[in-house]
Motif scaffolding. Structure first.
Motif, PDB file in Angstrom:
ATOM      1  N   CYS A  46       0.827  -1.174  -0.307  1.00 45.61           N
ATOM      2  CA  CYS A  46       0.024   0.001  -0.124  1.00 45.61           C
ATOM      3  C   CYS A  46       0.838   1.506  -0.034  1.00 45.61           C
ATOM      4  N   TYR A  47       2.163   1.406   0.143  1.00 42.68           N
ATOM      5  CA  TYR A  47       2.742   2.398   0.276  1.00 42.68           C
ATOM      6  C   TYR A  47       3.435   3.429  -1.295  1.00 42.68           C
ATOM      7  N   GLU A  48       3.369   2.689  -2.140  1.00 39.38           N
ATOM      8  CA  GLU A  48       2.956   3.712  -2.984  1.00 39.38           C
ATOM      9  C   GLU A  48       1.480   4.054  -4.252  1.00 39.38           C
ATOM     10  N   PRO A  49       0.704   3.292  -3.351  1.00 42.98           N
ATOM     11  CA  PRO A  49      -0.172   3.489  -3.768  1.00 42.98           C
ATOM     12  C   PRO A  49      -0.812   4.886  -3.205  1.00 42.98           C
ATOM     13  N   ILE A  76       0.879   6.908  -1.272  1.00 40.99           N
ATOM     14  CA  ILE A  76       1.789   8.290  -1.854  1.00 40.99           C
ATOM     15  C   ILE A  76       0.641   8.805  -2.742  1.00 40.99           C
ATOM     16  N   GLN A  77       0.424   8.200  -3.841  1.00 42.91           N
ATOM     17  CA  GLN A  77       0.003   8.511  -5.334  1.00 42.91           C
ATOM     18  C   GLN A  77      -1.778   9.934  -4.610  1.00 42.91           C
ATOM     19  N   LEU A  78      -2.167   8.535  -3.415  1.00 42.84           N
ATOM     20  CA  LEU A  78      -3.491   9.362  -3.067  1.00 42.84           C
ATOM     21  C   LEU A  78      -3.114  10.720  -2.772  1.00 42.84           C
ATOM     22  N   GLY A 138      -0.182  12.798  -1.963  1.00 42.49           N
ATOM     23  CA  GLY A 138       1.720  13.423  -1.968  1.00 42.49           C
ATOM     24  C   GLY A 138       2.411  13.237  -1.781  1.00 42.49           C
ATOM     25  N   GLU A 139       3.522  13.385  -2.578  1.00 48.17           N
ATOM     26  CA  GLU A 139       4.614  12.672  -2.117  1.00 48.17           C
ATOM     27  C   GLU A 139       5.160  13.921  -0.308  1.00 48.17           C
ATOM     28  N   LYS A 178     -11.388   6.781  -0.469  1.00 47.55           N
ATOM     29  CA  LYS A 178     -10.197   6.094  -1.106  1.00 47.55           C
ATOM     30  C   LYS A 178      -9.206   5.761  -0.962  1.00 47.55           C
ATOM     31  N   ILE A 185      -7.644   1.592  -1.246  1.00 49.18           N
ATOM     32  CA  ILE A 185      -6.357   0.687  -1.170  1.00 49.18           C
ATOM     33  C   ILE A 185      -6.161   0.031   0.366  1.00 49.18           C
TER      34      ILE A 185
END
Length: 202
Positions: free
Chosen positions: A48-51, A53-55, A57-58, A85, A89
């Motif tokens: 779930c880490y990258e999804p 961040i995409q949700l 923001g960085e 949302k 995820i």
């Protein structure tokens, strides 16, 4: 008897952890908490880490590369759409992880596999559980526990409770209702009685 899969749910502050700690100490069981799995899967390199961040923001990434869970919690507490949302995820990934752990525990011939989640019914865990337990506790006792143990404000407690299913729905859809009030000895007695019934059929 093969491994028995039991779902455990209850309102916030109902004392699910105390019940599960007792079970873990006294029976051949594996305990998996959905919240803990969710935290694990949000760590760097996990599903779930990258999804996430995409949700968000960085900016949600801290200096040590972990996610700022406090910031995420405060956002979703105020914004229902973002919570939905985030749930979309986290929850499927958690369920997938738990299903793998169930298979692992079956191979290890564990007798009982307990899944603890506040959203056990909403996330349809009844489809993979042999039985569902509902930990019931009076609202006033739960509020006092949350004030004392977690330092929550009354407003925060009320909002959390408002987001959960009513007691009647838990009662209707769960196989066992466990009363977990101030008398822990009584709670443990109920657990012992129930667990003994499983061994009668082994």
């Amino acid at each position: 008897m093969g491994m028995r899969i039991i779902g455990v749910t209850g309102g916030v502050g109902s004392g699910k952890s105390a019940v599960l700690n007792y079970i873990e100490e006294h029976f051949d069981s594996r305990i998996v908490k959905a919240d803990d799995v969710g935290h694990l899967l949000m760590m760097p390199g996990r599903a779930c880490y990258e999804p996430v961040i995409q949700l968000f923001g960085e900016w949600i990434v801290k200096d040590d590369t972990s996610l700022n869970r406090e910031a995420i919690a405060s956002i979703v507490f105020e914004d229902g759409e973002m919570l939905k949302k985030l749930d979309d995820i986290i929850h499927p990934a958690v369920k997938k992880y738990i299903l793998k752990e169930i298979e692992k525990s079956k191979k290890e011939e564990t007798e009982f596999f307990f899944i603890e989640s506040a959203l056990l019914l909403e996330e349809k865990y009844d489809e993979i559980c042999d039985e569902m337990w509902y930990i019931y506790c009076e609202k006033e006792v739960r509020m006092e526990r949350l004030r004392h143990d977690r330092g929550y404000s009354d407003e925060k407690i009320q909002r959390m409770m408002a987001n959960q299913l009513p007691d009647e729905e838990f009662e209707a859809r769960c196989d066992l209702q466990l009363y977990n009030d101030e008398d822990v000895a009584h709670t443990y007695l109920q657990i012992e009685r129930k667990m003994r019934t499983y061994y009668e059929f082994m």
